[in-house]
Design an enzyme around this catalytic site. Structure first.
Site, PDB file in Angstrom:
ATOM      1  N   ASP A  89       0.838  -1.462   0.151  1.00  0.00           N
ATOM      2  CA  ASP A  89      -0.238  -0.383   0.119  1.00  0.00           C
ATOM      3  C   ASP A  89       0.629   0.908   0.102  1.00  0.00           C
ATOM      4  OD1 ASP A  89       1.155  -1.012   2.615  1.00  0.00           O
ATOM      5  OD2 ASP A  89      -0.311   0.310   3.794  1.00  0.00           O
ATOM      6  N   GLU A 152      -0.237  -0.594   5.922  1.00  0.00           N
ATOM      7  CA  GLU A 152       0.913  -0.465   6.904  1.00  0.00           C
ATOM      8  C   GLU A 152       0.696   1.064   6.404  1.00  0.00           C
ATOM      9  OE1 GLU A 152       4.879   1.108   8.052  1.00  0.00           O
ATOM     10  OE2 GLU A 152       3.789   1.361   6.540  1.00  0.00           O
TER      11      GLU A 152
HETATM   12 ZN   LIG Z   1       6.944   2.256   4.091  1.00  0.00          ZN
END
Ligand SMILES: [Zn+2]
Length: 477
Positions: A89, A152
């Site tokens: 991501d 994340e």
């Molecule tokens: Zn990162």
């Protein structure tokens, strides 16, 4: 060994760059509007995860998709495991791009795109490294698990899901930071401090704080603050107003700040001021617009809870980056000082005052002890804590075999000393009991993660690829 891995990495250059361009072209910003079952963070993130897993499958690895939360690519079959944790991501793009963020462009040996350095470039380099280890045919004792996260940059739900449905390796690394390596990450204490609105009836001066708004994220330094105040009708003559205007100008000048003061239609005064944004883990790099504005307003005549609110901001939190006024100041050798950021500051006459803090404590101190210190101090100040969230710190001792191995590999490849780093932020490394963040940014190189025109130097990614292959082999052999 060094030459072997370097040659292998260089021979991958063409294929890697072509692959990376396609990978970076996937817009993998979390988009909940397209989230469905199996795609919990939206279409783009799912595409990036699937692209990574398809690559693994094509290359003959065993792969697994954990309902779109995470994926694994596995090699070897030992009992013990070595983890390589990456994420696919990316953060939102913002303004100011020279070339479109999802149309990778190579200029001067640098590849520009959102995700180039955080974390798709290094993730793909680490994957190529794993493939190089496989192609080398060298025998391994341990199983290598390449674990792909998808959330994340937001809530880490991906790794929560992974931990609940699979087994997290004990040792390994995450290529999502800087070389040499980060072995200590601070923990966090995130409380909201609240006070109800209460002002005695018939007070003398007639000042009141109608509203105060600053910041919208706990982990960022607020770059703007706006307050609306009422002041006594009896005393509201032109002279009194001019005096406030003069004091405000002087205040702005003294603090080199940009601000405005307007009289609203209802006859109220609206103050606004600009600060300087910064990441909440480094509040000292910014200027907190909220606490700054409060330090001006506090010089006017407020009472009771309004005064408490302005006092907390101006006397306790203004420039108290290290928690001295909160009686929490401390530091340790491996990760430095505790830091405090006041990220969301609000006051209105229905809900009263609230202040969201983001406190980052040194890796080796006790979280519980410092939560108690905070509770005592907040109580003493007449405030209440609500919505307290903490996250643990992470620390791998210097003499741990993982650190010794990675240091040796790093030094052999770069000729540079492997000084250990610490961080106020967190990477996936902290999920593994002996996990470290390892590269990909080399010392002295500029980090463009989360910025416009994010880039990675292609030669550096290839150098990192060789180091990762060597490291995977050394950890798993
Ligand atoms: Zn990162």
């Amino acid at each position: 060994m060094k030459e072997y891995w370097e040659q292998q990495a260089l021979s991958q250059k063409e294929a890697y760059v072509a692959d990376l361009k396609a990978f970076l072209a996937i817009n993998s910003i979390e988009d909940m509007s397209t989230a469905t079952e199996g795609k919990p963070f939206g279409e783009g993130v799912a595409l990036a995860l699937e692209a990574m897993l398809a690559r693994g499958e094509n290359d003959g690895f065993q792969t697994k998709n954990l309902e779109g939360y995470a994926g694994t690519i596995e090699y070897g079959d030992g009992e013990e495991e070595v983890g390589v944790l990456v994420h696919v991501d990316v953060v939102t793009v913002g303004e100011g791009w020279i070339t479109p963020p999802f149309e990778p462009s190579i200029r001067d040996g640098k590849i520009y795109a959102r995700g180039a350095i955080d974390d798709k470039g290094p993730a793909l380099a680490a994957y190529y490294a794993l493939k190089m280890v496989k192609d080398s045919g060298l025998p391994l004792q341990k199983r290598v698990r390449f674990i792909i996260g998808t959330d994340e940059e937001s809530g880490w739900l991906c790794m929560k899901y992974f931990a609940e449905h699979d087994q997290v390796p004990r040792i390994g690394f995450s290529p999502d930071s800087s070389f040499p390596m980060t072995h200590a990450e601070k923990g966090q204490i995130n409380p909201t401090l609240t006070i109800p609105h209460h002002v005695p009836a018939g007070k003398a001066n007639g000042w009141s704080l109608v509203s105060f708004v600053s910041g919208d994220q706990g982990n960022s330094v607020p770059d703007k603050a706006v307050a609306v105040i009422n002041f006594d009708h009896e005393a509201k003559d032109e002279a009194a107003l001019q005096e406030i205007v003069g004091q405000w100008r002087e205040f702005l000048q003294m603090h080199h700040a940009a601000g405005e003061l307007e009289q609203t239609e209802a006859g109220q005064l609206q103050f606004s001021i600009a600060g300087k944004p910064a990441h909440g883990m480094e509040p000292f790099r910014g200027v907190n617009a909220g606490t700054l504005l409060a330090s001006f307003l506090k010089t006017l005549s407020f009472e009771a809870s309004e005064f408490s609110f302005l006092s907390l901001l101006s006397d306790i939190l203004q420039e108290d980056h290290y928690g001295e006024q909160l009686h929490m100041a401390c530091e340790d050798e491996v990760s430095g000082k505790l830091t405090v950021n006041a990220g969301i500051l609000r006051y209105n006459q229905q809900e009263g005052g609230s202040v969201r803090l983001n406190i980052r404590y040194p890796a080796t101190i006790s979280c519980q002890e410092y939560v108690e210190k905070l509770e005592r101090r907040v109580d003493e100040l007449g405030w209440t804590i609500s919505n307290l969230r903490t996250s643990k710190s992470h620390y791998v001792p210097k003499d741990h075999p993982v650190i010794e191995t990675l240091s040796r590999v790093y030094e052999e490849h770069t000729g540079l000393p492997a000084h250990l780093l610490s961080s106020g932020g967190a990477t996936y490394a902290k999920i593994m009991s002996a996990g470290v963040a390892f590269g990909p940014l080399f010392p002295g190189k500029e980090s463009t993660a989360h910025l416009a025109n994010e880039y990675a130097e292609i030669d550096d990614l290839l150098k990192a690829m060789a180091i990762y292959a060597h490291a995977i082999y050394e950890l798993a052999k």
